[in-house]
Design a protein around this motif. Structure first.
Motif, PDB file in Angstrom:
ATOM      1  N   PRO A  12      -9.989  87.007  80.080  1.00  0.00           N
ATOM      2  CA  PRO A  12     -11.314  86.887  79.493  1.00  0.00           C
ATOM      3  C   PRO A  12     -11.375  85.855  78.371  1.00  0.00           C
ATOM      4  CG  PRO A  12     -10.184  88.773  78.544  1.00  0.00           C
ATOM      5  CD  PRO A  12      -9.284  88.233  79.626  1.00  0.00           C
ATOM      6  N   THR A  14     -11.820  85.520  74.667  1.00  0.00           N
ATOM      7  CA  THR A  14     -11.413  86.574  73.746  1.00  0.00           C
ATOM      8  C   THR A  14     -11.944  86.388  72.335  1.00  0.00           C
ATOM      9  OG1 THR A  14      -9.333  85.396  73.369  1.00  0.00           O
ATOM     10  CG2 THR A  14      -9.318  87.168  75.008  1.00  0.00           C
ATOM     11  N   ARG A  71     -11.150  95.882  69.268  1.00  0.00           N
ATOM     12  CA  ARG A  71     -11.079  94.705  70.152  1.00  0.00           C
ATOM     13  C   ARG A  71     -11.475  93.462  69.355  1.00  0.00           C
ATOM     14  NH1 ARG A  71     -13.216  93.909  76.342  1.00  0.00           N
ATOM     15  NH2 ARG A  71     -12.990  91.644  76.450  1.00  0.00           N
ATOM     16  N   GLN A 156     -20.487  89.348  87.320  1.00  0.00           N
ATOM     17  CA  GLN A 156     -19.786  90.552  86.891  1.00  0.00           C
ATOM     18  C   GLN A 156     -19.866  90.596  85.367  1.00  0.00           C
ATOM     19  OE1 GLN A 156     -15.808  90.704  88.578  1.00  0.00           O
ATOM     20  NE2 GLN A 156     -16.505  89.652  90.412  1.00  0.00           N
ATOM     21  N   PRO A 158     -20.204  93.039  81.604  1.00  0.00           N
ATOM     22  CA  PRO A 158     -19.842  94.325  81.005  1.00  0.00           C
ATOM     23  C   PRO A 158     -21.060  95.025  80.399  1.00  0.00           C
ATOM     24  CG  PRO A 158     -19.398  92.572  79.457  1.00  0.00           C
ATOM     25  CD  PRO A 158     -19.972  91.912  80.687  1.00  0.00           C
ATOM     26  N   PHE A 168     -18.646  87.890  75.184  1.00  0.00           N
ATOM     27  CA  PHE A 168     -18.416  87.892  76.631  1.00  0.00           C
ATOM     28  C   PHE A 168     -18.891  86.633  77.333  1.00  0.00           C
ATOM     29  CE2 PHE A 168     -22.707  89.351  76.435  1.00  0.00           C
ATOM     30  CZ  PHE A 168     -23.298  89.257  77.693  1.00  0.00           C
ATOM     31  N   ALA A 222     -12.263  86.347  84.198  1.00  0.00           N
ATOM     32  CA  ALA A 222     -11.687  87.685  84.340  1.00  0.00           C
ATOM     33  C   ALA A 222     -12.295  88.645  83.321  1.00  0.00           C
ATOM     34  CB  ALA A 222     -10.175  87.621  84.174  1.00  0.00           C
ATOM     35  N   ASP A 223     -12.175  89.933  83.602  1.00  0.00           N
ATOM     36  CA  ASP A 223     -12.586  91.009  82.703  1.00  0.00           C
ATOM     37  C   ASP A 223     -14.081  90.957  82.404  1.00  0.00           C
ATOM     38  OD1 ASP A 223     -12.206  93.286  81.156  1.00  0.00           O
ATOM     39  OD2 ASP A 223     -11.700  92.169  79.353  1.00  0.00           O
ATOM     40  N   ASN A 224     -14.881  90.659  83.412  1.00  0.00           N
ATOM     41  CA  ASN A 224     -16.348  90.692  83.301  1.00  0.00           C
ATOM     42  C   ASN A 224     -16.874  89.761  82.219  1.00  0.00           C
ATOM     43  OD1 ASN A 224     -16.470  92.649  85.330  1.00  0.00           O
ATOM     44  ND2 ASN A 224     -16.340  94.331  83.870  1.00  0.00           N
ATOM     45  N   THR A 225     -16.235  88.600  82.047  1.00  0.00           N
ATOM     46  CA  THR A 225     -16.730  87.595  81.118  1.00  0.00           C
ATOM     47  C   THR A 225     -17.074  86.326  81.890  1.00  0.00           C
ATOM     48  OG1 THR A 225     -14.520  86.745  80.579  1.00  0.00           O
ATOM     49  CG2 THR A 225     -15.355  88.573  79.244  1.00  0.00           C
ATOM     50  N   GLU A 255      -7.710  83.941  77.537  1.00  0.00           N
ATOM     51  CA  GLU A 255      -6.442  84.281  78.168  1.00  0.00           C
ATOM     52  C   GLU A 255      -6.357  83.572  79.515  1.00  0.00           C
ATOM     53  OE1 GLU A 255      -5.627  88.441  78.344  1.00  0.00           O
ATOM     54  OE2 GLU A 255      -5.619  88.670  76.165  1.00  0.00           O
ATOM     55  N   ARG A 294      -1.296  85.550  79.294  1.00  0.00           N
ATOM     56  CA  ARG A 294      -1.410  87.012  79.279  1.00  0.00           C
ATOM     57  C   ARG A 294      -0.079  87.668  78.881  1.00  0.00           C
ATOM     58  NH1 ARG A 294      -6.213  87.299  81.907  1.00  0.00           N
ATOM     59  NH2 ARG A 294      -6.542  85.830  83.609  1.00  0.00           N
TER      60      ARG A 294
END
Length: 294
Positions: A12, A14, A71, A156, A158, A168, A222-225, A255, A294
Protein backbone atom coordinates in the motif's frame (compact mmCIF):
# COMPACT_ATOMS: atom_id res chain seq x y z
CA UNK A 1 -6.75 -11.07 -15.91
CA UNK A 2 -8.62 -8.91 -13.37
CA UNK A 3 -6.97 -7.06 -10.51
CA UNK A 4 -8.38 -9.50 -8.00
CA UNK A 5 -6.83 -12.44 -9.89
CA UNK A 6 -3.27 -11.11 -9.95
CA UNK A 7 -0.77 -10.03 -7.34
CA UNK A 8 -0.11 -6.29 -7.15
CA UNK A 9 3.59 -5.65 -6.58
CA UNK A 10 3.23 -2.03 -5.36
CA UNK A 11 1.40 -0.84 -2.28
CA UNK A 12 0.00 0.00 0.00
CA UNK A 13 0.80 3.68 -0.03
CA UNK A 14 1.81 4.13 3.58
CA UNK A 15 3.19 7.51 4.62
CA UNK A 16 3.11 11.06 3.32
CA UNK A 17 5.91 13.41 4.36
CA UNK A 18 5.47 17.11 5.14
CA UNK A 19 8.28 19.53 6.03
CA UNK A 20 7.97 22.68 8.12
CA UNK A 21 10.21 25.15 9.97
CA UNK A 22 7.64 24.87 12.78
CA UNK A 23 7.31 21.11 12.73
CA UNK A 24 6.34 20.72 16.38
CA UNK A 25 3.46 23.15 15.87
CA UNK A 26 2.36 21.25 12.76
CA UNK A 27 2.44 17.99 14.72
CA UNK A 28 0.20 19.54 17.36
CA UNK A 29 -2.20 20.80 14.68
CA UNK A 30 -2.61 17.34 13.14
CA UNK A 31 -3.02 15.75 16.56
CA UNK A 32 -5.48 18.35 17.82
CA UNK A 33 -7.67 18.64 14.73
CA UNK A 34 -7.24 15.40 12.73
CA UNK A 35 -6.97 12.99 15.66
CA UNK A 36 -3.44 11.82 14.92
CA UNK A 37 -1.21 10.18 17.51
CA UNK A 38 2.58 10.55 17.75
CA UNK A 39 3.96 7.05 17.18
CA UNK A 40 7.67 7.99 17.12
CA UNK A 41 9.93 11.02 17.35
CA UNK A 42 13.45 10.57 15.99
CA UNK A 43 16.53 12.41 14.75
CA UNK A 44 16.95 12.16 10.99
CA UNK A 45 20.11 10.22 10.26
CA UNK A 46 22.64 11.25 7.63
CA UNK A 47 21.86 8.03 5.75
CA UNK A 48 18.11 8.75 5.58
CA UNK A 49 18.62 12.42 4.67
CA UNK A 50 21.05 11.37 1.96
CA UNK A 51 18.59 8.82 0.58
CA UNK A 52 15.99 11.58 0.23
CA UNK A 53 18.45 13.78 -1.64
CA UNK A 54 18.53 16.29 1.24
CA UNK A 55 21.83 15.70 3.10
CA UNK A 56 21.53 19.13 4.73
CA UNK A 57 18.62 17.86 6.85
CA UNK A 58 20.74 15.33 8.75
CA UNK A 59 20.34 15.81 12.49
CA UNK A 60 16.91 17.44 12.34
CA UNK A 61 13.86 16.00 14.10
CA UNK A 62 10.95 14.18 12.57
CA UNK A 63 7.71 12.82 13.96
CA UNK A 64 5.79 9.78 12.73
CA UNK A 65 2.04 10.17 13.19
CA UNK A 66 -0.74 7.62 12.86
CA UNK A 67 -4.31 6.81 13.76
CA UNK A 68 -5.64 5.68 17.14
CA UNK A 69 -4.96 2.03 16.17
CA UNK A 70 -1.26 2.76 15.64
CA UNK A 71 -1.23 2.69 11.82
CA UNK A 72 1.26 5.34 10.60
CA UNK A 73 0.32 7.59 7.68
CA UNK A 74 2.08 10.94 8.16
CA UNK A 75 5.70 12.00 8.77
CA UNK A 76 6.52 15.61 9.68
CA UNK A 77 10.13 16.79 9.32
CA UNK A 78 11.76 19.87 10.85
CA UNK A 79 13.02 21.86 7.84
CA UNK A 80 14.10 25.49 8.30
CA UNK A 81 13.92 26.21 4.56
CA UNK A 82 10.47 24.73 3.83
CA UNK A 83 7.75 27.27 3.11
CA UNK A 84 4.05 26.70 2.36
CA UNK A 85 3.15 26.53 -1.30
CA UNK A 86 0.08 27.66 -3.20
CA UNK A 87 -2.07 24.57 -3.91
CA UNK A 88 -2.07 23.34 -7.54
CA UNK A 89 0.85 25.60 -8.44
CA UNK A 90 3.45 22.95 -9.21
CA UNK A 91 3.84 19.46 -10.58
CA UNK A 92 4.23 16.65 -8.07
CA UNK A 93 2.24 15.45 -5.09
CA UNK A 94 -0.96 17.49 -5.01
CA UNK A 95 -3.17 16.05 -2.29
CA UNK A 96 -3.68 13.24 0.19
CA UNK A 97 -6.94 11.32 0.29
CA UNK A 98 -7.45 10.21 3.88
CA UNK A 99 -10.08 7.71 5.00
CA UNK A 100 -12.57 9.10 7.55
CA UNK A 101 -15.86 7.97 9.06
CA UNK A 102 -17.89 11.20 8.74
CA UNK A 103 -16.57 14.01 6.50
CA UNK A 104 -19.53 16.29 7.31
CA UNK A 105 -18.98 16.13 11.07
CA UNK A 106 -15.22 16.44 10.67
CA UNK A 107 -15.60 19.52 8.47
CA UNK A 108 -17.69 21.16 11.20
CA UNK A 109 -14.90 20.66 13.76
CA UNK A 110 -12.35 22.27 11.41
CA UNK A 111 -14.27 25.55 11.05
CA UNK A 112 -11.97 27.46 13.43
CA UNK A 113 -8.81 25.42 12.88
CA UNK A 114 -5.64 25.96 10.76
CA UNK A 115 -7.21 23.58 8.21
CA UNK A 116 -9.30 25.58 5.74
CA UNK A 117 -12.42 23.84 4.45
CA UNK A 118 -12.49 24.66 0.73
CA UNK A 119 -15.85 23.17 -0.19
CA UNK A 120 -18.70 21.54 1.76
CA UNK A 121 -18.71 17.74 1.95
CA UNK A 122 -20.33 16.21 -1.13
CA UNK A 123 -20.70 12.91 -2.97
CA UNK A 124 -18.23 12.38 -5.80
CA UNK A 125 -19.39 12.40 -9.41
CA UNK A 126 -17.76 8.98 -9.73
CA UNK A 127 -20.03 7.33 -7.12
CA UNK A 128 -22.49 8.32 -4.41
CA UNK A 129 -20.76 5.72 -2.22
CA UNK A 130 -17.80 8.14 -1.94
CA UNK A 131 -18.29 11.36 0.03
CA UNK A 132 -15.49 13.83 0.73
CA UNK A 133 -14.62 17.27 2.02
CA UNK A 134 -11.57 19.12 0.65
CA UNK A 135 -9.30 20.91 3.10
CA UNK A 136 -6.14 22.99 2.77
CA UNK A 137 -3.52 22.34 5.43
CA UNK A 138 -0.92 24.68 6.97
CA UNK A 139 1.86 23.70 4.49
CA UNK A 140 -0.32 24.29 1.44
CA UNK A 141 -1.11 20.57 1.30
CA UNK A 142 -4.57 19.55 0.13
CA UNK A 143 -6.43 16.86 2.06
CA UNK A 144 -9.43 14.97 0.72
CA UNK A 145 -11.16 13.62 3.83
CA UNK A 146 -13.18 10.77 2.40
CA UNK A 147 -15.80 8.25 3.49
CA UNK A 148 -16.26 5.02 1.53
CA UNK A 149 -19.77 3.76 2.32
CA UNK A 150 -19.78 0.60 0.19
CA UNK A 151 -17.99 -1.22 -2.61
CA UNK A 152 -17.16 0.89 -5.68
CA UNK A 153 -16.22 -1.52 -8.50
CA UNK A 154 -13.85 -1.79 -10.28
CA UNK A 155 -11.89 -0.11 -7.48
CA UNK A 156 -10.86 -1.89 -4.29
CA UNK A 157 -11.29 0.67 -1.51
CA UNK A 158 -11.18 0.45 2.29
CA UNK A 159 -13.73 1.57 4.86
CA UNK A 160 -12.76 3.59 7.92
CA UNK A 161 -12.17 1.84 11.23
CA UNK A 162 -11.88 5.10 13.22
CA UNK A 163 -12.83 8.75 12.85
CA UNK A 164 -9.63 9.63 10.93
CA UNK A 165 -8.03 6.46 9.69
CA UNK A 166 -5.16 6.50 7.14
CA UNK A 167 -3.87 7.66 3.78
CA UNK A 168 -5.28 5.55 0.97
CA UNK A 169 -4.90 7.62 -2.21
CA UNK A 170 -2.04 10.04 -2.89
CA UNK A 171 -2.95 12.36 -5.78
CA UNK A 172 -0.34 13.56 -8.27
CA UNK A 173 -0.55 16.76 -10.32
CA UNK A 174 0.97 15.93 -13.69
CA UNK A 175 1.63 17.60 -17.02
CA UNK A 176 1.01 14.27 -18.79
CA UNK A 177 -1.05 11.54 -17.10
CA UNK A 178 0.06 8.80 -19.53
CA UNK A 179 3.76 9.47 -19.06
CA UNK A 180 3.33 9.78 -15.29
CA UNK A 181 1.31 6.58 -15.06
CA UNK A 182 3.91 4.49 -16.89
CA UNK A 183 6.37 4.39 -13.98
CA UNK A 184 3.73 3.33 -11.45
CA UNK A 185 2.39 0.65 -13.81
CA UNK A 186 5.93 -0.74 -14.09
CA UNK A 187 6.31 -0.77 -10.30
CA UNK A 188 2.89 -2.34 -9.71
CA UNK A 189 3.17 -4.75 -12.67
CA UNK A 190 -0.34 -4.10 -13.93
CA UNK A 191 -2.23 -1.42 -15.85
CA UNK A 192 -4.22 1.55 -14.63
CA UNK A 193 -7.40 3.22 -15.84
CA UNK A 194 -7.66 6.55 -17.69
CA UNK A 195 -10.80 8.66 -17.92
CA UNK A 196 -12.05 12.25 -17.73
CA UNK A 197 -14.06 13.62 -14.81
CA UNK A 198 -14.68 16.91 -13.03
CA UNK A 199 -12.58 17.75 -9.98
CA UNK A 200 -14.59 20.49 -8.34
CA UNK A 201 -11.95 21.71 -5.91
CA UNK A 202 -9.40 22.02 -8.73
CA UNK A 203 -11.86 24.04 -10.77
CA UNK A 204 -12.62 26.27 -7.79
CA UNK A 205 -8.99 26.94 -6.91
CA UNK A 206 -8.09 27.61 -10.55
CA UNK A 207 -11.11 29.78 -11.31
CA UNK A 208 -12.48 27.34 -13.89
CA UNK A 209 -16.11 26.38 -14.55
CA UNK A 210 -17.09 23.98 -11.79
CA UNK A 211 -18.30 21.37 -14.31
CA UNK A 212 -15.05 21.34 -16.32
CA UNK A 213 -13.61 17.87 -16.87
CA UNK A 214 -9.96 16.89 -16.44
CA UNK A 215 -7.93 13.92 -17.69
CA UNK A 216 -7.32 11.52 -14.79
CA UNK A 217 -5.71 8.14 -14.28
CA UNK A 218 -5.94 5.70 -11.40
CA UNK A 219 -3.89 2.65 -10.52
CA UNK A 220 -4.99 0.03 -8.03
CA UNK A 221 -2.37 -0.73 -5.37
CA UNK A 222 -2.17 -3.46 -2.75
CA UNK A 223 -4.18 -3.34 0.49
CA UNK A 224 -7.15 -1.46 -1.00
CA UNK A 225 -5.13 1.66 -1.83
CA UNK A 226 -4.71 3.54 -5.10
CA UNK A 227 -2.76 6.30 -6.76
CA UNK A 228 -4.57 9.03 -8.71
CA UNK A 229 -2.97 11.20 -11.38
CA UNK A 230 -4.64 14.50 -12.38
CA UNK A 231 -3.39 16.09 -15.58
CA UNK A 232 -3.29 19.88 -15.21
CA UNK A 233 -1.84 22.74 -17.22
CA UNK A 234 0.47 25.55 -16.11
CA UNK A 235 2.33 23.60 -13.44
CA UNK A 236 5.73 24.78 -12.23
CA UNK A 237 8.52 22.21 -12.04
CA UNK A 238 8.98 20.51 -8.66
CA UNK A 239 12.20 21.91 -7.14
CA UNK A 240 15.05 19.86 -5.68
CA UNK A 241 17.20 21.34 -2.91
CA UNK A 242 20.01 19.69 -0.98
CA UNK A 243 18.98 21.40 2.25
CA UNK A 244 15.19 21.27 2.06
CA UNK A 245 12.31 18.97 1.21
CA UNK A 246 10.28 22.06 0.26
CA UNK A 247 6.72 23.02 1.08
CA UNK A 248 3.57 21.08 0.34
CA UNK A 249 3.66 17.30 0.15
CA UNK A 250 7.36 16.44 -0.03
CA UNK A 251 7.21 12.68 -0.54
CA UNK A 252 4.95 9.64 -0.49
CA UNK A 253 6.16 6.23 0.68
CA UNK A 254 4.96 2.91 -0.72
CA UNK A 255 5.64 -0.69 0.16
CA UNK A 256 6.83 -2.86 -2.71
CA UNK A 257 7.67 -6.51 -3.29
CA UNK A 258 11.21 -5.72 -4.50
CA UNK A 259 13.13 -2.52 -5.13
CA UNK A 260 13.62 -1.66 -8.81
CA UNK A 261 16.72 -3.05 -10.48
CA UNK A 262 19.55 -0.56 -10.31
CA UNK A 263 18.06 1.44 -7.43
CA UNK A 264 20.49 2.32 -4.62
CA UNK A 265 19.23 0.38 -1.60
CA UNK A 266 19.51 1.60 1.99
CA UNK A 267 18.77 -0.05 5.34
CA UNK A 268 17.63 2.11 8.26
CA UNK A 269 16.84 0.72 11.70
CA UNK A 270 14.43 3.45 12.81
CA UNK A 271 10.68 3.69 12.17
CA UNK A 272 9.10 3.25 9.70
CA UNK A 273 11.84 1.12 8.10
CA UNK A 274 12.79 -1.33 10.89
CA UNK A 275 15.72 -2.60 8.85
CA UNK A 276 13.85 -3.14 5.60
CA UNK A 277 15.54 -2.13 2.34
CA UNK A 278 14.40 1.18 0.90
CA UNK A 279 15.21 3.62 -1.88
CA UNK A 280 14.07 7.00 -3.15
CA UNK A 281 13.31 7.63 -6.82
CA UNK A 282 11.68 10.43 -8.77
CA UNK A 283 8.62 10.26 -10.99
CA UNK A 284 7.86 11.88 -14.34
CA UNK A 285 6.77 15.13 -12.66
CA UNK A 286 9.68 15.35 -10.25
CA UNK A 287 7.75 13.85 -7.35
CA UNK A 288 9.83 12.15 -4.67
CA UNK A 289 8.83 8.49 -4.22
CA UNK A 290 10.08 6.35 -1.35
CA UNK A 291 9.89 2.59 -1.80
CA UNK A 292 10.21 0.22 1.18
CA UNK A 293 10.42 -3.54 0.69
CA UNK A 294 7.80 -5.56 2.52
Amino acid sequence: MSITETKIALGPCTIATLASPNAAVLVDQYCSHLQCQVLASETLTAAAAGQWGCPGLAGTRYWLLGNIHGRPWLRIVEDAQAQPIAPLSRAGWMSLEVLVEDPDALADTLASSPFEVLRPAADLELSDKIRAVQVQGPCGELLYLTRIADEVPPFQLPQAQCAVDHLFIPVLASRDRSAALTLYEELAQHQGLSFDTKVTVVNQLRGLPLEQQHPLATLQLADNTLIEIDQLGDLAEAPRQDNSLGGGIAMVSFEIDRLPAGAKAHCHGEAPYQGRRSCTIYGHDGERIELIER
